[in-house]
Scaffold this motif. Structure first.
Motif, short mmCIF file in Angstrom:
data_model
loop_
_atom_site.label_atom_id
_atom_site.label_comp_id
_atom_site.label_asym_id
_atom_site.label_seq_id
_atom_site.Cartn_x
_atom_site.Cartn_y
_atom_site.Cartn_z
N THR A 495 21.45 25.20 5.72
CA THR A 495 22.45 25.48 6.76
C THR A 495 22.90 24.20 7.45
N HIS A 496 21.97 23.29 7.66
CA HIS A 496 22.32 22.02 8.29
C HIS A 496 23.24 21.20 7.39
N ARG A 497 23.05 21.29 6.08
CA ARG A 497 23.91 20.54 5.16
C ARG A 497 25.27 21.20 4.94
N GLY A 498 25.44 22.39 5.45
CA GLY A 498 26.71 23.07 5.29
C GLY A 498 26.84 23.90 4.02
N TRP A 499 25.72 24.11 3.32
CA TRP A 499 25.76 24.92 2.10
C TRP A 499 25.76 26.41 2.41
N MET A 500 25.17 26.78 3.54
CA MET A 500 25.10 28.17 3.95
C MET A 500 25.46 28.24 5.43
N ARG A 501 25.73 29.44 5.91
CA ARG A 501 26.04 29.64 7.32
C ARG A 501 25.50 31.00 7.75
N THR A 502 25.23 31.12 9.03
CA THR A 502 24.81 32.40 9.57
C THR A 502 26.02 33.30 9.76
N LEU A 503 25.76 34.59 9.89
CA LEU A 503 26.87 35.54 9.96
C LEU A 503 27.70 35.38 11.22
N ASP A 504 27.08 34.90 12.32
CA ASP A 504 27.82 34.74 13.57
C ASP A 504 28.35 33.32 13.76
N ALA A 505 28.23 32.45 12.73
CA ALA A 505 28.70 31.08 12.84
C ALA A 505 30.10 30.95 12.24
N PRO A 506 30.86 29.92 12.62
CA PRO A 506 32.18 29.72 12.00
C PRO A 506 32.05 29.40 10.52
N LYS A 507 33.15 29.55 9.82
CA LYS A 507 33.10 29.39 8.37
C LYS A 507 32.84 27.94 7.96
N LEU A 508 33.34 26.98 8.75
CA LEU A 508 33.14 25.58 8.41
C LEU A 508 32.15 24.96 9.36
N ASN A 509 31.28 24.12 8.83
CA ASN A 509 30.33 23.40 9.66
C ASN A 509 31.07 22.30 10.42
N PRO A 510 30.95 22.20 11.76
CA PRO A 510 31.68 21.15 12.48
C PRO A 510 31.25 19.74 12.09
N ASN A 511 30.01 19.57 11.60
CA ASN A 511 29.55 18.24 11.18
C ASN A 511 30.08 17.84 9.81
N ARG A 512 30.68 18.80 9.10
CA ARG A 512 31.17 18.53 7.76
C ARG A 512 32.54 17.83 7.85
N PRO A 513 32.79 16.78 7.09
CA PRO A 513 34.09 16.10 7.16
C PRO A 513 35.20 17.01 6.67
N LYS A 514 36.38 16.86 7.29
CA LYS A 514 37.51 17.69 6.94
C LYS A 514 38.15 17.19 5.65
N LEU A 515 38.28 18.09 4.70
CA LEU A 515 38.88 17.71 3.43
C LEU A 515 40.38 17.52 3.55
N GLN A 516 41.01 18.21 4.54
CA GLN A 516 42.45 18.13 4.66
C GLN A 516 42.89 16.71 5.03
N SER A 517 42.17 16.07 5.95
CA SER A 517 42.54 14.71 6.35
C SER A 517 42.38 13.73 5.21
N LYS A 518 41.32 13.90 4.40
CA LYS A 518 41.12 13.01 3.27
C LYS A 518 42.26 13.14 2.27
N THR A 519 42.67 14.36 2.02
CA THR A 519 43.74 14.58 1.06
C THR A 519 45.06 13.98 1.56
N SER A 520 45.36 14.18 2.84
CA SER A 520 46.60 13.65 3.37
C SER A 520 46.61 12.13 3.38
N SER A 521 45.48 11.50 3.70
CA SER A 521 45.45 10.04 3.71
C SER A 521 45.61 9.47 2.31
#
Length: 530
Positions: A495-521
């Motif tokens: 869960t800490h690595r962002g591979w899984m999430r709890t049912l009441d947590a958001p879909k994306l881990n906030p510590n995980r880098p955003k793929l959208q910004s990487k793609t745009s850059s």
């Protein structure tokens, strides 16, 4: 056969990668599902468990899970199978719980004319004693029996070549030791089995026997441990003598004699190279003269002779190309035989390997089981699970690598109280030569190996926990019954690595880098460079 002898209607289907779509739909049918399904761990992992809702009718009524040839599930592969079995137990319990919930929440049947219960009298008590009952009591009894918890699923492991059957089944299924027992009473019919370890003759001996005649003895009186098939009576006699040689001393003597033929000092470089080339050629000829005959030729000869004398034979080879080579040479020997009728045995010898198409393999299996084939050359694809009672002999080209594999291959023949013959043809490798020369020490005096798995391997457990979470949400406290108490730490890490999430947590881990910004850059940098 069971349906014909007992008059029952037991349906059986095979569910694997070769199964057509109609067979898979029949397994998913809610009404006409089969009684027995033959499948493998790969289909459990790829098809049944991820789509367990489609197989809910079968999973909630499952009674037995049979792990045939359980000794093969060892090592890394066995660890994957052990975690697949834990996922299967988890999904079975989920579907059984949902079935009990449906049956318990079903509305009770209403009577058309409900009447108050009369006072008990002697006649009613007598009717209850004799077995008669009222309509409401009978419906209540049916409702109670239908909502009764079904018996637990039994896991049955089958193996004839394993040293730790109880512990291995516990590790494979995750069941407690008190729930497992060993049944080791062998009641299968079997005849006498003769083992022959065939060492191919030396080429130098073969040249001597062509001039002196086969069956002579060596100068020191020693004899060889191999046998020759007598084409006249079909018996196997010890006939090839050997002597101990030291190739290093022979080659050293050859180089010394060649180098002493003429003084090297004073010669030019060309003469020296010629002497060195001659010495190397002689050393090579010495090694070739003391090398053994091709084990492929020996196996082809033995198979052709056994089929010719009417022995149903199966030959095991390690590689597919060797299967085709042995088959081709056996065909050539039968075609070039002096007896013209030997040509009729050529179509009765075929090869079998996993590379064939489904209809080709099924046709060869039908011909083999029906007794139409006299011999088959196969890889380890026919090592397990094949019960052919009509086979008389088995040939083994090289040591299979383990004692259990050797006895599994040798067990393909000699069923139903029929005597059988097992011949192992050895290569020139040190392992095969040790087995050939010391069969008691290498095979018969050893116990079967222990099958070991490690379901707590974190690297494999992570992947199966992801699969289990896809099948149904994981509860660290409840699912520790299947995967062990250490899964809480593994789930927290995932869960800490962002591979899984709890049912009441958001879909994306906030510590995980955003793929959208990487793609745009990357797109902006590429456009600027262009």
């Amino acid at each position: 056969k069971i349906n014909r002898e007992t008059g029952s209607k037991i349906s059986c289907l095979t569910l694997d990668g070769d199964s057509p779509a109609d067979v898979r739909q029949q397994c998913e049918d809610k009404e006409g599902y089969p009684n027995i399904i033959l499948t493998n761990p790969d289909m459990l992992h790829v098809s049944i468990l991820p789509r367990h809702q489609a197989y809910s009718r079968i999973l909630e009524r499952l009674r037995y899970v049979v792990l045939d040839e359980a000794h093969m599930y060892r090592g890394c592969f066995g660890t994957h199978v052990a975690l697949v079995m834990r996922r299967l137990r988890r999904i079975i319990d989920i579907h059984r719980a949902s079935r009990l919930l449906r049956e318990s929440s079903a509305p009770k049947p209403k009577l058309n004319n409900p009447k108050p219960n009369p006072k008990p009298n002697a006649a009613m008590s007598q009717s209850r004693i004799t077995g008669a009952s009222t309509n409401s009591e009978e419906m209540e009894r049916k409702r109670h029996t239908s909502s009764k918890e079904p018996p637990p699923v039994q896991f049955i492991g089958c193996s004839a070549t394993i040293a730790n059957p109880k512990r291995h089944l516990e590790d494979l299924t995750g069941l407690p030791p008190s729930a497992c027992c060993v049944v080791d009473n062998d009641g299968s019919p079997s005849g006498e089995k003769t083992f022959i370890f065939w060492n191919p003759p030396l080429k130098q001996q073969q040249q001597k026997q062509k001039t002196a005649g086969i069956g002579g003895s060596s100068a020191n009186g020693s004899s060889c441990g191999c046998g020759v098939v007598d084409s006249h009576n079909g018996t196997i006699d010890s006939a090839l003598p050997t002597r101990e040689i030291d190739l290093d001393k022979e080659s050293a003597a050859a180089s010394a004699s060649d180098s002493g033929a003429a003084p090297v000092a004073g010669l030019d470089i060309l003469a020296r190279r010629q002497l060195e080339r001659a010495a190397r050629a002689r050393r090579l000829s010495l090694r070739r003269s003391y090398s053994r005959r091709s084990p492929h030729m020996e196996t082809s000869m033995l198979m052709a002779q056994l089929v010719r004398f009417g022995f149903k034979t199966i030959t095991f080879c390690k590689v597919r190309k060797v299967c085709e080579l042995v088959l081709q040479r056996a065909h050539d020997m039968l075609k070039k035989s002096e007896r013209r009728q030997d040509v009729n045995f050529v179509p009765k010898i075929k090869s079998y390997r996993a590379g064939y198409r489904l209809h080709q393999r099924r046709r060869i299996e039908r011909e083999l089981f029906g007794g139409k084939l006299g011999g088959v050359v196969a890889t380890s694809a026919l090592e397990l699970g094949i019960d052919v009672g009509s086979l008389d002999a088995s040939l083994h080209l090289g040591f299979p690598g383990s004692v259990s594999s050797f006895f599994q291959q040798a067990g393909r023949c000699g069923r139903k109280s029929v005597d059988s013959l097992t011949i192992m043809v050895g290569y020139s490798s040190p392992l095969d030569q040790f087995v050939i020369t010391h069969p008691d020490e290498a095979i018969f005096s050893l116990n079967f190996p222990r099958a070991l798995v490690d379901p707590e391997n974190v690297f494999i457990l992570r992947k199966h926990l992801l699969c289990a979470a896809y099948e149904d949400a994981i509860d660290a406290e409840k699912d520790s019954f299947y995967f062990g108490t250490h899964i809480a730490r593994v789930l927290k890490e995932m869960t800490h690595r962002g591979w899984m999430r709890t049912l009441d947590a958001p879909k994306l881990n906030p510590n995980r880098p955003k793929l959208q910004s990487k793609t745009s850059s990357s797109l902006s940098s590429s456009s600027s460079s262009s």
